[in-house]
Structures are given as structure tokens and as C-alpha cells.
Design a protein around this motif. Structure first.
Motif, mmCIF file in Angstrom:
data_model
loop_
_atom_site.group_PDB
_atom_site.id
_atom_site.type_symbol
_atom_site.label_atom_id
_atom_site.label_comp_id
_atom_site.label_asym_id
_atom_site.label_seq_id
_atom_site.Cartn_x
_atom_site.Cartn_y
_atom_site.Cartn_z
ATOM 1 N N LYS A 38 11.232 -21.515 44.885
ATOM 2 C CA LYS A 38 10.601 -21.530 46.385
ATOM 3 C C LYS A 38 11.568 -20.512 47.049
ATOM 4 O O LYS A 38 11.211 -19.580 47.905
ATOM 5 N N ILE A 39 12.930 -20.893 46.945
ATOM 6 C CA ILE A 39 13.857 -20.139 47.727
ATOM 7 C C ILE A 39 13.747 -18.486 47.563
ATOM 8 O O ILE A 39 13.517 -17.820 48.406
ATOM 9 N N ILE A 40 13.851 -18.382 46.131
ATOM 10 C CA ILE A 40 13.453 -16.859 46.007
ATOM 11 C C ILE A 40 12.264 -16.272 46.658
ATOM 12 O O ILE A 40 12.244 -15.319 47.104
ATOM 13 N N PHE A 41 11.086 -17.189 46.236
ATOM 14 C CA PHE A 41 9.752 -16.574 46.655
ATOM 15 C C PHE A 41 9.750 -16.386 48.319
ATOM 16 O O PHE A 41 9.520 -15.125 48.802
ATOM 17 N N THR B 131 9.714 -12.945 53.044
ATOM 18 C CA THR B 131 10.046 -12.725 54.397
ATOM 19 C C THR B 131 10.615 -11.356 54.383
ATOM 20 O O THR B 131 10.218 -10.586 55.344
ATOM 21 N N LEU B 132 11.319 -10.910 53.443
ATOM 22 C CA LEU B 132 11.924 -9.608 53.620
ATOM 23 C C LEU B 132 10.857 -8.547 53.325
ATOM 24 O O LEU B 132 10.661 -7.560 54.084
ATOM 25 N N TYR C 217 7.156 -9.192 41.052
ATOM 26 C CA TYR C 217 6.682 -8.813 39.721
ATOM 27 C C TYR C 217 7.716 -9.655 38.951
ATOM 28 O O TYR C 217 7.135 -9.926 37.822
ATOM 29 N N VAL C 218 8.835 -9.367 39.159
ATOM 30 C CA VAL C 218 9.740 -10.068 38.213
ATOM 31 C C VAL C 218 9.437 -11.497 38.180
ATOM 32 O O VAL C 218 9.532 -12.299 37.201
ATOM 33 N N LEU C 219 9.494 -12.219 39.247
ATOM 34 C CA LEU C 219 9.052 -13.519 39.286
ATOM 35 C C LEU C 219 7.899 -14.078 38.554
ATOM 36 O O LEU C 219 7.744 -14.951 38.077
ATOM 37 N N LEU C 220 6.764 -12.856 38.656
ATOM 38 C CA LEU C 220 5.754 -13.255 37.906
ATOM 39 C C LEU C 220 5.802 -12.983 36.396
ATOM 40 O O LEU C 220 4.831 -13.039 35.666
ATOM 41 N N LEU D 110 5.656 -21.025 38.489
ATOM 42 C CA LEU D 110 5.192 -19.888 39.380
ATOM 43 C C LEU D 110 4.756 -20.830 40.856
ATOM 44 O O LEU D 110 4.602 -21.937 40.798
ATOM 45 N N MET D 111 4.817 -19.620 41.893
ATOM 46 C CA MET D 111 4.481 -20.467 43.099
ATOM 47 C C MET D 111 2.943 -20.380 43.127
ATOM 48 O O MET D 111 2.125 -19.789 42.469
ATOM 49 N N PRO D 112 2.259 -21.502 43.940
ATOM 50 C CA PRO D 112 0.969 -21.429 44.092
ATOM 51 C C PRO D 112 0.374 -20.175 44.448
ATOM 52 O O PRO D 112 0.804 -19.313 45.143
#
Lengths: 402, 339, 169, 188, 162, 109
Positions: free
Chosen positions: C3-6, C11-12, C44-47, F10-12
Motif C-alpha cells: 500500500k505504501i509503495i502504491f 501520488t508522485l 509495472y514492477v508492482l504488477l 496486488l492492490m485492488p
């Protein structure tokens, strides 16, 4: 390659946006102080204008106020890469005016010294082409040999760069055995170094691409611009003062005149390279056939008497005083004498109205005359071409500005 | 947690080693140039000039900080910082040596084992142009701008051939993970044997990407005075100069990883050393290869004249690119035929 | 953690995207856009779409933005005043943009997203999988895209060609 | 245009195949540079090692004394006249009784200054001197922080008896021969 | 081709009335009127093969009626013979036709002569000072100007020597 | 990196939808507000990217690779567009000495 062959666009009559770039007065590639204001379209040079005179020292004015022998140090500072040629050229002009005939030994000594300094001059020019094209190492290899030439000069006359070599009528001292030894040593080691230098550059495709068809000038334009020396020979005209109007017994020596075909940078490089080989041949010949004789012509009215006579004889002392005070009464007349300098025909136009100093002394400085062709040579080229052309023309600020 | 601490330590060590190697690469460059040119090179600061990089660093720190008043302040500072950052980033994916085992735990000598390793390297390399362009543009100087434009066009052009030579390497390897590539090169199976043309292209492109001779047009001192860093002074200039050496170091590391077996060396692999000893020996072999390539970079620099702008473009687009394509095609055909 | 990273990345991304529009100097817009692209690469990396992330950087940051920067330099834009549309135009733009945002979010909200959050252990973003799909199912589009690319290249070269001004005979 | 029969075209702009492909020439060049790696270095490590100057080097001047420690200079002014850079200034004075041990002739230079910043080391003063008084030597002018420091007066120019400067290598053989004749007034 | 032949051919074209020819140190010297100098050089260049302009320089004789002189050195490369041409003008009206249309290289030589002697070359494309600064208001190589400016005070500085 | 990322949830999908929508709208605002053709171009790129992000997110959520393949195609199209677009831009700059899009109305008259 005349101006008609270009479609020249002036910045004002086109809506195209040109930039100007100041190449100099202090730029790593000018090797001296002069300015080229280039009008550029991106990397391409559209036009150029030179500003010179940053180190103008009014030699011609000073020369009108100096006794003849004191002008030699001024000529040192014209083309400081080959000052012995300037010194000896000036002395030859004065000797012609005073009617002094030198013996063969003096001539041969002069030939040796002049060819040595021609090598020093061409060597600097050619290796600097290498530097400006990015290869520093060849420059360093061959520059050691220039140092060695300077050591020879130091052994001959006591100075290295601004030599003030020789006197009117000959030399202040004879070649010592050390000089002869060093010259022979030089001939051996320089052959190796020059071979190495040539192998680094002359058939390297990167270097050839950088220089072929760069800064070309045709023979007609070169003649119209008053080119002389290697730059004219690169354009294909085999004019060499040493052959056309021999001085200093140059007709005793057999050498070829190297010429190029298109007057481009590669031609200039090759011509200078061959001239160095020819100079070595001349030096070898002159050294092998060095005649016996005095190292100075004892013409009492113009040449200092022997020191031991000055110390002991009244008459010699009087002459000594007279000459040092500059009270030689030169005949009236005007004379143009030229020698083949490092950059071309180095002329001395000397007008004497009698008296101790020249009435007018004009130096025909080859650099000054051929450098005006620079804009025409670099038009349509790239910035890199402009720089390498400048170094291959061997523009020397001291000679340019007098 | 231990894992993260270990990675942080590893990152710090790699950064410090990169900086140290880059520092001494400056000395090596000067010494090597000196010895090639019949001189000694710097020998005044410390024994054999060993403290010379320190002296240079101190000098750069205490130089006057100069900023042209027409420059865009923010971008002017951003330029060198970005160059430095990008130069350091690449070292993240390089496998420096075999893993070390301490108390049964495996510690790999690689910060991030990306499965897109080569592409990561390639992506970061393609970022290198920003620092130079921004710095050159922000200085508001014609020489700088010309240097920046030259740098960007040169780097973009040579990226293509580089990418294609990497592509043919990937085809041979069947993987883009750097670890896989290194492990496939044990013994004499160095990629340079299978991809000599690819190596040549990659090497030339690496020279161009790091702005080294004979492709140092962006900063060639006899034409553009200093190119993109003409207006820079003090440590900002130091960053530019320094990042060139870091780039050189990283490029050498990548070349040895991709084409020269990384930390592998014939015969030594067969000695059957214990894993930890093998790791240390591998590390040393890897660094020996890197230094060898750095020396090769320098050797070339002190021998050749540089290209002209149009010749450089011609070489990139008309010679290297078709050659790389041809190499790609031939590689594909050979792979198909041998399958 | 995610969550923090997302949220920080998001925001950025939004901030830098806004700055692209708000910056006075084009070069600042460009750099903010670059930053925005990096945050998107981060997403993309998060995904776990690593290939996509790297290709995104290579194509967008490494090529497209360099081209932008390049043309920005070549055009030598020393424009003193910022080119802005009139105030009315801007107000209208903001209103319509806001409406579009509401509409978009509203429409997309109504989608069936019952698939729900899952672990990112999915391997579809890896090079091998993408390659398989790309060169099997999407073979024809791939080739068409390459032809499109070639056309664009030829077109760009033709457009950019300057008529020779200074010609040596 | 051909003016003589000695000319020869020396530049060959045709590429052979091996020159076309860049690499052989590059390798050749690299072989040359690497062969220099182990050559003898030409550097002279200056403060520790000095390059030997030639005996006739034109460096720092010296005002000679004769064998009895008397100044040879008689302030005739020829060196100042001969100096193209006008670097030499001198003030002459009459020798007073009792100073015969100091000065050789009745007239001597009370002030003798050479401005080393003006001097171009052409060697004309040495040529001009009829008294064997001034010579250039193969020493160099040391650096200084002040312009004042470059104006060399008699304190810096005149040699001392315990540290005599050997200038015999600068003189011709005939002069050296002549100097052996101790009966001559000049050599006393 | 010897000096005599050159002179003979030259005199066939130009009448000898206000023309003075002499020989000094093996070089033919012809002094002629300013109005005819351009034609003379053109004739020498086109018909007698003096296709190389070696040098142009100025000279100043303060005692003569026509104080300022321009001296041209031409060279016939094929025959290897040189010739010197002179023309004199008054200081009030120092106009000489340019030869830049015949020799491209005359450009800077004439600028130098203008710079030092104030001789105005009519038709010169860009006649401005070349070696001296643009704002200099005298022509320094004329004889009335001493070698050093006596009004300068900085030269009395102790450090300048003397 | 897969070791690090695989631990993440993954986020929602809504979050990605909102983010993409925001970026898209900002892009549209840029196109509408700016007159500098370069910045307009950049805004278009921004819009393309927001769509790309959404494609990638959906592709992951539905475990279908096609979405990511389409992103790659989008990139190809974007690159082609930029190459041609910038060439046109440079040409207009050469004739107009400006890249103000308000001046690009010659066809209107």
C-alpha cells in the motif's frame, strides 16, 4: 574552388537561423591568439571571419630604429617554430645588401641549421594535426625529436627556441665536435621516430577519413591567394624557393619537391612528411661534404673582428666599437630576398637610405598571406574540418601578427 | 531482515568499490598514457603517484564553484548528478562472483538477480544521455550545446547496434538473466567464441556509449574545448569526469560478463575449489578481466585519432547496424540449423 | 508495504503529471514527464510485469523522451512569455476535464471487479510468456506493427530532410 | 603546374581493402604504442635531476673578475648599446686612489644592472664586451616573487673569487691561446 | 626572359613619359603613376605571366612631394623572374586602386598597408584595420611617429627597465 | 527482484482505475490548455501511458497476457507517432519560427 562554386547564403537574406561561434582568441585549437568567428548552421561552417593582430609587436617599426645586427632577435619571434630560418634569411638579405660573399662552409652550416629547423617546424605542424584529430601519442613521440633538435641548436648557439643564431657574415662560433656528433645521432634516431609516426597515421583509415578532401584548395586559388611553401605544393605547384632562386649553395644538393594533388589536409600532411625525409637527406649530404674554412667572413666594416685582436690591437678595437655601436654605413638600395621558410616564401624587403638602420624593412610573412584563404577553405565543411584545416595550414600567431 | 541488511551492505560495498576503482582508473589512465608516451605520468603525490586521485579530488573540492548566470540553475546541477546516478545504477545487476556460503546460508554476490538483467542494463545505459544533454543545455554555452547534441545523437545511434548485438547474444543464450549467461560460459564456452562479430560491435558501441576515444566527440577538447562540461567547475565537473570512469568500469564488467565468462576461467573451474574459495577466486578473476578491459579502453584512447561527426554517424548507421543485423540473421540461421 | 509503495508511487505520478501541465518551461515539463514515466515503470514492477517495465523505460525514457529533449534543444526555444491559452479556454478545459474524470471513474467503477485482489505470483509478465503470446497469437499484428514502424521511420527521414543549402560542386 | 623536373606526387588517397576495414591499421597503431610501454622514459625528473645545459648556453650573466680579484668591467657602455632589449643600465665612476685592488681600469661601473625580465638572452652583450668582463653562463635565472628581484645589480652579477665561473668553453681556441700570453696587458 | 625583355615589352604597352625604371640588385623596378598601376599589374599578370603576387607593402618618404608609396612585388613562376612596381601618392589624397580583383591574396596585404600607412585602396571590399586596434587614429608606420610614444608615463616605471 | 515483488499483494483494481483516469484527464487538460506543441505532444504521451497502465493492470487481474502484448503495440505506435510528429514539428518550426499550435491554422484560411 572559387566562390562561384558555392551557393553562399548570407544570414540576413534567409530566414534560416544561423549561429555564430567564436573560435578563439583562446581556443585549444588556435595554438596561439587569433580569432575565427564562424557562422554555423548546426555543425556546418557557412562562413568565417578572422580577427588577427592580438600579438602584433610592431617589428617593422622597431626595425627602422635598430642597427642591422640587432634586428636578428626580432626575426626569432616571427615563426618561432623555425626561428633559425628567419635569422639566417634576414642575415642573407643584409649580406646581399652589404655585398658580403660567404664561403662554402658557412653556407653548408646554414643549410644544416635551416633544414634542422624545417624539420622542427614541419614536425610540430604534422604532429599537431594528430593532436587536433585526437591522437596525442604520435605528437609526444615525435616531439621528443624536436627537443633533440633544440638541443642541437643549444649546442650550436646557446639558445633553444628564440635562437638568434648566426651573425651577419656567418656564425659567432664554429660547429663543435659535440654538434656534429649530435646531428649524426639525430639523423639516426629521427629516422626511426619518423617511421613510427608515419605508421601511426599515414595509412590509418580514421586519420585518412579525417583529412582527405578536408580544407581543399585548388592550385589556381592557392596561387591567387599567394600561397607558398608546403601549402602551395600540396595543391600541386612545385614552387620552392630553394630550387627557384637558390641561396646558400642549395643547388649543391639534390632533393625532390613533394607535391600533392588537391591541396587538402592529407596532401599537406604528406608533403610535410616527405619534406622532412628530404631535409634529412640534405642534412646528411651537407654534413658529409662539410668543407673546411672559417665560420665567419672577416669583412672588417660589417663583421666583428676577432676577440683576441680586440683585446690587443687598437685598430680592431675601433672597428669593434664602430660595429657594436651600429655605425656601419650601408649602401643605398633596396633589396628583396626570400628564403624557403617553414611555411613558405619568407621574404625580406629591405630599403636602405644609407646609415645605420634600415629605412624600411618589410617581412613577407607567408602565414599572414595564406591565412586569408581560410574561410574559403572551410566553407561547407564541419567544425572538425575547420579545426584540422587550421592546424594543417600551420598558422603561427607570431608570424601572422609580426 | 537479515536479507535486507545483507543487500544494503552489498550495495554499499559495490558503490564504494566502483568509486574506488573509478578513482584509481583515473590514475591508471594517466600512468598508462604516460608509459605509452615515454613519460612517467603523475609520480609526485605519494609513492608512484598513488595519492594522485586523492589530490585531484581535494583539488576539485576546493575549486571555485562557478555557475554561468544565464544558466538554468536547477538543471545545471541536475545534469552531473543524473550522470553520476545513472553510471552507478548499472552495477546493481552484475553478478560479481559465485555465491558465498556462510553457516549454510547462501549469499549471492549480486544486488538484484533480475530475470530481465540485460534489458535492465540496456535501459539504464539508454538513460545515460540525459545527464549530458541536460548539463550541456543548461550551461547556455554554444560549445556545451554542441557537445550535448553530439552526445545524444551519438548515443542514440549506437544504442541500436548495441541492442542488436545483444539480441543475437540472447538468441544464443536463450535467457536474459545475467546469472544464466555467466553460468553458461564455464570453461572455454565464452560467448566471444560464438559471437565474435557481436562482441566487436558491442565493444565499439560500448566505447561510443561511454564517450571514450575514438568516439569522444561530445567533449573533444580541441574542437569543443570541453564539450558539454565546458562551463562546469569544481565537484560538478568532477562528477562528469568521474562518471566517465565509472561508466568505463561498468562497461568493462558487462563486456566480461556477457562475452568473457564473467567470473569463470578455464581450468580454474575444474580445480574443484570449495565454494567460498571459488567465490573469492572468481571475484578476482572477474576484476582482472575488468581491469584488462579498462586498460584496453585506455590503450585505444591513446592510439587512435577520433572520428568526425558525420563519419561517426556513418559508422554507426551504415556499417555497424547492417553488420549487427547480418550477425542477427546468421545467428538465427545457425541456431535453426543446429536445432 | 505494497500500500505504501502504491500510494507513494501514485501520488508522485499524479504530482509529476500535473507539473507537466503546470510548468512554465517546456524542459521542466519534459523532466516531470520523465519522472512520471518512471513512476509508471514502478507500477509495472508492482504488477510483476518486469519485461513491460524495462521496455517501458527503454522506449519511453530512453528513446521517446530523448527525441523530445533533442528537438527541444534544436528548436532553441528562447520564448520569453509562456504560451498559454486564454483564461476562458482554460476554465472550459478544466471543467470539461473534470466532467470527463467523473464520467470515467463512474463508468469504470461499475465494472465487475469481482476477481478481487490476488497475490502477484502471476508469471504472465515474464518475458517468456509475453514472447509466447506475441509470436503465436499476435504474429500478424506484430508484423504489421513493424511495417508501421518502418513507414514511420521513412516518413520521419523524409520530413526531416533539409534541402541542401551549401553544395560543393 | 609544374615548374621543375624534381617534383613528385607523394599523397596516395586510394584505400586498399585492408585499409578500408579500419582494423589492421588500428592494430598496427596499437602495437606501436604498446611497444613504447617498456621503452626508456625521456622524462627528466626536474627538481631531482637537472638536464645538462650545453657549455655555450645563454643563461644568467656573470661579471668576471681578473685573476687578482679586480673587476674587469670598465663601463664603456658597449653592452648597453648592443642590447636590443635595453635591459642593461650602468653608471660609470672614476676609480679613486686606493681602489686599485677593486677595479682594473681607471673607470668602472658604479651601478651595473640587468633587468632579467627585459633580457632576451641574445648574447650580444657578450659579443660586444671588449674587456672580457661580461659573459653569459649555463645557469638559469631563478624565479622570484617580486619584480624588484629580477633587477640584477652588481651584488648578483659579479662572481666571487672563491666561486669563479668557468667561461673558457665559450671562448674560441684562438682567444684561449692568446690568453696564455701573460705578458700582454689584457691578460695581466 | 630577362629584365630587359620584360621592360621592353612593358614599354611597348605603356609609354615611358611618366615612368621610371631602374634595376636594383637584379630586380627590375618600375615606378609609375597611380592611375596606371592597376592596368600595369593586369598587363603583367595576363600577358607577361607574372601570376603571383608576392607582396604589397607601403613606404613613407616624408620629404618627398608624394610622400606615401605602395610597393608591389610580382613573380613570374614559370620564368622565375621577379619585378617590383612602385607608385606614389600624396598624403592628402592617398588613393590607390585595389588589385584584389586580380589577386585574392591582395586583400590582407592592402589592409595591412592601409593599417600602417593610411593608404586607401579604392574598390577594396573590406578596407579596415587588420593588425592594430580599430579605434587607432593614426597610421603608426609613418615616419613622423616616433618608435615609442613619449607621452606614455607607464614606461618610466622602474620595472620597465632602462 | 522477483523474490521481492512476489511477496506483494496486488492492490485492488479500483486504485489503478482511478489512477489511470486521473493521469488521462491530466493529459487531456494538457492538450487543451497548452499552446506549445511540444508540451501538447507530451500530454498525449501521458494519456497513452495511463491507458497502458490500465491495460497492464487488467491483464494481471484477469491473468491474461494479451493485455501486456497490447501495451507493447501501443508503445510501438507511440514511438512511430513521436518520430513522425516531431519531424512535422521541426518542419513547422522551420517555416513558422514558432511551435505555437495557434499558428497552425493555415488550412483554415
Amino acid at each position: 574552388m572559387s566562390t562561384e562554386n558555392y551557393t553562399i547564403i548570407h544570414p540576413e537574406d534567409t530566414d534560416k537561423h544561423y549561429t555564430t561561434l567564436n573560435l578563439g582568441p583562446t581556443h585549444p585549437a588556435t595554438h596561439g591568439i587569433f580569432q575565427n568567428i564562424l557562422t554555423m548552421d548546426g555543425e556546418m561552417v557557412i562562413d568565417a571571419e578572422q580577427t588577427i593582430g592580438y600579438i602584433h609587436r610592431a617589428f617593422e617599426k622597431i626595425a627602422e630604429h635598430r642597427p642591422y645586427y640587432q634586428i636578428t632577435p626580432l626575426t626569432d619571434r616571427l615563426n618561432y617554430c623555425s626561428s633559425p630560418i628567419n635569422n639566417i634569411g634576414y642575415q642573407l638579405a643584409v649580406e646581399k645588401l652589404l655585398g658580403i660573399k660567404t664561403n662554402k662552409r658557412i653556407d653548408y652550416m646554414r643549410v644544416i641549421i635551416m633544414e634542422l629547423s624545417r624539420i622542427a617546424d614541419h614536425l610540430v605542424c604534422n604532429s599537431v594535426i594528430g593532436v587536433d584529430s585526437g591522437a596525442l601519442t604520435g605528437f609526444v613521440y615525435i616531439f621528443q625529436e624536436r627537443e633533440f633538435i633544440y638541443e642541437i641548436f643549444e649546442e650550436i648557439c646557446g639558445a633553444r627556441l628564440t635562437t638568434n643564431i648566426g651573425r651577419i657574415g656567418g656564425f659567432d662560433r664554429d660547429f663543435s665536435p659535440a654538434v656534429i656528433h649530435k646531428i649524426r645521432q639525430f639523423l639516426v634516431r629521427y629516422e626511426k621516430a619518423l617511421h613510427e609516426f608515419e605508421n601511426l597515421f599515414i595509412r590509418n583509415r580514421i586519420f585518412m577519413d579525417r583529412t582527405i578532401k578536408v580544407g581543399p584548395i585548388s592550385a589556381e586559388r592557392a596561387l591567387a591567394y599567394g600561397f607558398t611553401g608546403p601549402n602551395l605544393r600540396a595543391a600541386g605547384v612545385d614552387y620552392d624557393v630553394r630550387v627557384a632562386s637558390p641561396y646558400c649553395s642549395y643547388n649543391d644538393f639534390d632533393f625532390i619537391i613533394p607535391v600533392g594533388t588537391h591541396g587538402d589536409t592529407y596532401d599537406r600532411f604528406c608533403v610535410r612528411q616527405t619534406e622532412m625525409w628530404q631535409s634529412m637527406k640534405i642534412i646528411k649530404d651537407a654534413l658529409d661534404n662539410l668543407p673546411q674554412g672559417d665560420h665567419i667572413v672577416r669583412e672588417p666594416f660589417a663583421v666583428l673582428p676577432k676577440k683576441e685582436d680586440v683585446y690587443s690591437k687598437m685598430e680592431a678595437l675601433i672597428w669593434h666599437f664602430k660595429i657594436v655601436m651600429g655605425e656601419i654605413d650601408a649602401p643605398k638600395g633596396e633589396i628583396y630576398h626570400s628564403v624557403e621558410g617553414g611555411n613558405g616564401e619568407l621574404g625580406f624587403y629591405l630599403v636602405s637610405e644609407g646609415g645605420r638602420a634600415p629605412y624600411r624593412l618589410h617581412f613577407r610573412r607567408p602565414c599572414f598571406i595564406y591565412y586569408q584563404a581560410y574561410p574559403e577553405m572551410i566553407k561547407g565543411g564541419l567544425l572538425s574540418d575547420a579545426i584540422i584545416t587550421m592546424s594543417s595550414m600551420n598558422v603561427i600567431a607570431g608570424e601572422l601578427d609580426a | 531482515m537479515l536479507y535486507i541488511i545483507y543487500k544494503l551492505v552489498l550495495i554499499t560495498i559495490i558503490l564504494l568499490v566502483s568509486l574506488g576503482i573509478a578513482m584509481y582508473a583515473t590514475l591508471l589512465e594517466r600512468k598508462f598514457a604516460g608509459f605509452l608516451q615515454d613519460r612517467f605520468g603523475p609520480d609526485r603525490a605519494g609513492k608512484w603517484g598513488l595519492l594522485q586521485p586523492v589530490a585531484d579530488g581535494v583539488k576539485l573540492f576546493f575549486k571555485e564553484e562557478y555557475m554561468p548566470n544565464t544558466a538554468d540553475k536547477f538543471l545545471y546541477i541536475l545534469g552531473p548528478s543524473l550522470t553520476m546516478l545513472v553510471a552507478l545504477l548499472t552495477s546493481a545487476v552484475i553478478p560479481w562472483g559465485p555465491s558465498i556460503f556462510i553457516a549454510g546460508t547462501e549469499f549471492s554476490l549480486q544486488v538484484a538477480d533480475l530475470n530481465v538483467g540485460i534489458l535492465y542494463v540496456f535501459a539504464i545505459m539508454s538513460m545515460g544521455v540525459y545527464g549530458i544533454m541536460i548539463g550541456g543545455w543548461a550551461s547556455n554555452n554554444k560549445y556545451s550545446l554542441m557537445g550535448a547534441v553530439r552526445a545524444s545523437s551519438q548515443m542514440i545511434s549506437y544504442e541500436l547496434a548495441m541492442g542488436l548485438s545483444i539480441a543475437s547474444l540472447i538468441m544464443v543464450m536463450g535467457s536474459v538473466r545475467l546469472n544464466d549467461i555467466v553460468d553458461a560460459q564455464q570453461g572455454w564456452n565464452w560467448n566471444v567464441i560464438y559471437q565474435p562479430v557481436g562482441f566487436l560491435i558491442f565493444f565499439i558501441c560500448a566505447l561510443a556509449e561511454t564517450n571514450r576515444h575514438p568516439f569522444d566527440l561530445p567533449e573533444c577538447e580541441t574542437e569543443l574545448i570541453g564539450g558539454y562540461h565546458t562551463e562546469y567547475s569544481s565537484m560538478k565537473l568532477g562528477f562528469y569526469l568521474f562518471s566517465e570512469y565509472i561508466n568505463m568500469f561498468v562497461s568493462s564488467a558487462i563486456i566480461s560478463t556477457l562475452y568473457f565468462g564473467g567470473y569463470h576461467f578455464p581450468f580454474i573451474d575444474k580445480l574443484g575449489l570449495s565454494p567460498n574459495v571459488a567465490a573469492i577466486v572468481g571475484l578476482m578473476i572477474f576484476f582482472a578481466k575488468i581491469i584488462g578491459f579498462i586498460m584496453l579502453f585506455m590503450w585505444i584512447r591513446w592510439t587512435l585519432p577520433r572520428f568526425r561527426y558525420d563519419q561517426l554517424m556513418r559508422l554507426g548507421w551504415k556499417i555497424l547496424l547492417p553488420l549487427a543485423l547480418l550477425n542477427l540473421a546468421i545467428t538465427g540461421i545457425v541456431i535453426l540449423a543446429t536445432q | 508495504m505494497e500500500k505504501i509503495i502504491f500510494y507513494s508511487l501514485s501520488t508522485l505520478a499524479v504530482f509529476s503529471a500535473l507539473m507537466v501541465v503546470l510548468s512554465k518551461k517546456p524542459i521542466h515539463s519534459l523532466l516531470y514527464l520523465l519522472l512520471c514515466f518512471f513512476t509508471i515503470a514502478g507500477h509495472y514492477v508492482l504488477l510483476n510485469a518486469q519485461f513491460l517495465a524495462v521496455v517501458h523505460i527503454i522506449v519511453y525514457a530512453g528513446a521517446i523522451m530523448v527525441l523530445f529533449l533533442f528537438s527541444l534543444m534544436l528548436l532553441n526555444l528562447n520564448i520569453k512569455e509562456e504560451l498559454q491559452k486564454t483564461v476562458w479556454m482554460r476554465i472550459i478545459a478544466v471543467i470539461s476535464g473534470g466532467l470527463l474524470l467523473v464520467a470515467l471513474v463512474g463508468v469504470l467503477k461499475g465494472l465487475d471487479t469481482s476477481a478481487g485482489p490476488m497475490l502477484a505470483s502471476t508469471q504472465i509478465g515474464l518475458m517468456k510468456n509475453i514472447g509466447n503470446v506475441l509470436f503465436n497469437e499476435y504474429m500478424l499484428p506484430f508484423e504489421v506493427a513493424s511495417i508501421l514502424f518502418l513507414t514511420a521511420m521513412v516518413g520521419a527521414v523524409m520530413l526531416g530532410k533539409d534541402e541542401e543549402k551549401v553544395v560543393k560542386k | 603546374m609544374t615548374l621543375t623536373n624534381r617534383s613528385k606526387v607523394v599523397s596516395n588517397k586510394k584505400f586498399s581493402f585492408w585499409e578500408m576495414i579500419y582494423l589492421p591499421a588500428i592494430f598496427k597503431g596499437m602495437a606501436i604504442t604498446i611497444s613504447h610501454l617498456f621503452r626508456k622514459k625521456t622524462t627528466v625528473c626536474y627538481p631531482e635531476v637537472n638536464r645538462p645545459f650545453s657549455e655555450v648556453y645563454r643563461g644568467l650573466h656573470v661579471l668576471k673578475l681578473d685573476d687578482q680579484g679586480r673587476e674587469r668591467c670598465t663601463a664603456c657602455g658597449l653592452c648597453a648599446v648592443a642590447c636590443p632589449a635595453e635591459a642593461i643600465t650602468m653608471v660609470a665612476a672614476e676609480r679613486k686612489p686606493g681602489e686599485e685592488k677593486l677595479f682594473r681600469e681607471e673607470k668602472y661601473a658604479k651601478v651595473y644592472e640587468i633587468n632579467m625580465l627585459r633580457c632576451i638572452f641574445c648574447g650580444y652583450c657578450e659579443d660586444a664586451c671588449p674587456k672580457e668582463a661580461i659573459f653569459l653562463t649555463n645557469r638559469t635565472v631563478p624565479s622570484d616573487y617580486e619584480r624588484d628581484g629580477f633587477i640584477y645589480g652588481k651584488d648578483k652579477l659579479v662572481e666571487t673569487l672563491d666561486k669563479r665561473v668557468d667561461v673558457s668553453k665559450r671562448q674560441t681556441a684562438s682567444v684561449l691561446e692568446f690568453k696564455k700570453d701573460k705578458h700582454h696587458k689584457h691578460n695581466q | 626572359m630577362s629584365n630587359e625583355e620584360v621592360l621592353k615589352q612593358f614599354l611597348e604597352k605603356f609609354d615611358a613619359s611618366d615612368l621610371h625604371a631602374s634595376e636594383s640588385f637584379d630586380m627590375l623596378t618600375i615606378t609609375l603613376n597611380t592611375g596606371r598601376i592597376h592596368d600595369a599589374i593586369k598587363f603583367l599578370r595576363n600577358d607577361l605571366g607574372f601570376g603571383f603576387l608576392t607582396d604589397i607593402c607601403g613606404i613613407h618618404y616624408p620629404d618627398a612631394e608624394k610622400q606615401l608609396g605602395v610597393i608591389y612585388h610580382l613573380h613570374n613562376l614559370q620564368e622565375n623572374i621577379r619585378i617590383r612596381l612602385k607608385t606614389f601618392v600624396t598624403i592628402a589624397n592617398p588613393n590607390v586602386p585595389t588589385v584584389t580583383d586580380l589577386f585574392a591574396g591582395a586583400n590582407w596585404m592592402e589592409r595591412e598597408t592601409f593599417d600602417f600607412y593610411g593608404i586607401i585602396f579604392d574598390g577594396h571590399p573590406n578596407l579596415k584595420r587588420i593588425l592594430n586596434v580599430d579605434y587607432l587614429d593614426y597610421y603608426p608606420l609613418r615616419k613622423e611617429y616616433p618608435l615609442e610614444d613619449p607621452t606614455r608615463e607607464d614606461k618610466e616605471d622602474h620595472f620597465f627597465g632602462r | 527482484m522477483n523474490t521481492v515483488v512476489e511477496g506483494f499483494k496486488l492492490m485492488p483494481i479500483e486504485n489503478y482505475i482511478v489512477l489511470s483516469a486521473l493521469l488521462f484527464v491530466i493529459g487531456i487538460l494538457g492538450v487543451l490548455v497548452k499552446r506549445n506543441a511540444l508540451v501538447v505532444f507530451m500530454s498525449v504521451e501521458l494519456m497513452l501511458n495511463s491507458v497502458n497502465l490500465l491495460f497492464a493492470a487488467f491483464s494481471v487481474y484477469h491473468n491474461d497476457t494479451s493485455g501486456q502484448v497490447i501495451v507493447i503495440f501501443t508503445m510501438v505506435v507511440a514511438a512511430a507517432e513521436v518520430a513522425v510528429g516531431l519531424a512535422i514539428l521541426v518542419l513547422t518550426y522551420r517555416t513558422n519560427h514558432s511551435i505555437d499550435i495557434n499558428l497552425l491554422n493555415k488550412l483554415k484560411h
